[in-house]
Enzyme design. Structure first.
Site, PDB file in Angstrom:
ATOM      1  N   ALA A 168     -14.471 -30.603  -8.448  1.00  0.00           N
ATOM      2  CA  ALA A 168     -14.506 -30.244  -9.956  1.00  0.00           C
ATOM      3  C   ALA A 168     -13.421 -30.992 -10.939  1.00  0.00           C
ATOM      4  CB  ALA A 168     -14.362 -28.460 -10.184  1.00  0.00           C
ATOM      5  N   MET A 177      -5.374 -25.090 -11.440  1.00  0.00           N
ATOM      6  CA  MET A 177      -6.523 -25.196 -12.148  1.00  0.00           C
ATOM      7  C   MET A 177      -7.586 -26.198 -11.121  1.00  0.00           C
ATOM      8  SD  MET A 177      -5.264 -25.679 -15.941  1.00  0.00           S
ATOM      9  CE  MET A 177      -4.006 -26.572 -15.658  1.00  0.00           C
ATOM     10  N   THR A 178      -6.914 -27.266 -10.999  1.00  0.00           N
ATOM     11  CA  THR A 178      -7.851 -28.244 -10.247  1.00  0.00           C
ATOM     12  C   THR A 178      -8.407 -27.956  -9.208  1.00  0.00           C
ATOM     13  OG1 THR A 178      -6.314 -29.901 -11.477  1.00  0.00           O
ATOM     14  CG2 THR A 178      -8.037 -30.706  -9.795  1.00  0.00           C
ATOM     15  N   GLU A 179      -9.628 -28.270  -8.790  1.00  0.00           N
ATOM     16  CA  GLU A 179     -10.273 -27.865  -7.457  1.00  0.00           C
ATOM     17  C   GLU A 179     -11.068 -29.254  -6.991  1.00  0.00           C
ATOM     18  OE1 GLU A 179     -13.197 -24.839  -7.807  1.00  0.00           O
ATOM     19  OE2 GLU A 179     -11.606 -23.398  -8.451  1.00  0.00           O
ATOM     20  N   GLN A 218       0.220 -28.310 -25.477  1.00  0.00           N
ATOM     21  CA  GLN A 218       1.407 -28.359 -25.362  1.00  0.00           C
ATOM     22  C   GLN A 218       1.935 -28.957 -24.202  1.00  0.00           C
ATOM     23  OE1 GLN A 218       3.633 -27.735 -27.930  1.00  0.00           O
ATOM     24  NE2 GLN A 218       5.313 -28.126 -26.510  1.00  0.00           N
ATOM     25  N   GLU A 219       1.269 -28.609 -22.926  1.00  0.00           N
ATOM     26  CA  GLU A 219       1.674 -28.882 -21.638  1.00  0.00           C
ATOM     27  C   GLU A 219       1.705 -30.512 -21.678  1.00  0.00           C
ATOM     28  OE1 GLU A 219      -0.045 -26.476 -18.762  1.00  0.00           O
ATOM     29  OE2 GLU A 219       0.226 -24.991 -19.809  1.00  0.00           O
ATOM     30  N   ARG A 220       0.354 -30.857 -22.130  1.00  0.00           N
ATOM     31  CA  ARG A 220       0.164 -32.241 -22.008  1.00  0.00           C
ATOM     32  C   ARG A 220       1.148 -33.170 -23.020  1.00  0.00           C
ATOM     33  NH1 ARG A 220      -6.210 -30.969 -22.082  1.00  0.00           N
ATOM     34  NH2 ARG A 220      -6.448 -30.631 -19.776  1.00  0.00           N
TER      35      ARG A 220
END
Length: 159
Positions: free
Chosen positions: A34, A29-31, A147-149
């Site tokens: 961004a 996800m992370t860029e 849920q992941e967090r």
């Protein structure tokens, strides 16, 4: 994500080996530039006939270096009423032409999980690489990220 949103073919291809520990997965996800702002994603996938062509980069990807299959967040509709309405998820497998893993990043903890940069340069993906429905990726992420967090918080407390 694969278990919940994947097609039967995607599930059959990935889940048995992942649950047996023979394949490792990651979500990208992370860029750069961004951060974790999903609406600021620049990695994009454009239709080319029946295929998709993926371009962009990701950073701070847990298991990115060891991953056999990566779920990649990409913009698929630049004309959507908001960025959230134009995001899709794709399954990218190690060894696909144009998919490169960058350096492993140094970090303080969680040494058993690597963190890496990933690069996508004209990665040609078959239509079957689309995870779930086109332009529904943001919805899927918002359903799963809480849920992941929570799991990450539990791990921090447990350590």
């Amino acid at each position: 994500y694969i278990a919940k949103y994947g097609s039967p073919g995607q599930q059959e291809k990935s889940l048995p080996d992942m649950t047996a520990g023979r394949k490792i997965g990651a979500i990208a996800m992370t860029e750069p530039g961004a951060g974790s702002d999903l609406q600021g994603v620049r990695t994009n996938a454009k239709k080319d006939g029946e295929d998709w062509v993926l371009n962009g980069s990701k950073v701070f990807i847990t298991n990115g270096w060891m991953a056999d299959v990566v779920i990649v967040v990409a913009i698929t509709n630049t004309q959507a009423k908001s960025a959230a309405h134009g995001i899709s998820l794709f399954l990218v497998e190690e060894g696909m032409p144009g998919f490169k893993k960058g350096r492993k990043l140094e970090k303080i903890g969680m040494k058993a999980q690597d963190t890496a940069e990933l690069f996508f340069d004209d990665v040609r993906l078959p239509a079957s690489a689309l995870l779930g429905q086109e332009n529904k990726g943001f919805v899927y992420l918002m359903q799963e990220l809480p849920q992941e967090r929570l799991i990450i918080a539990d791990m921090a407390i447990a350590s």
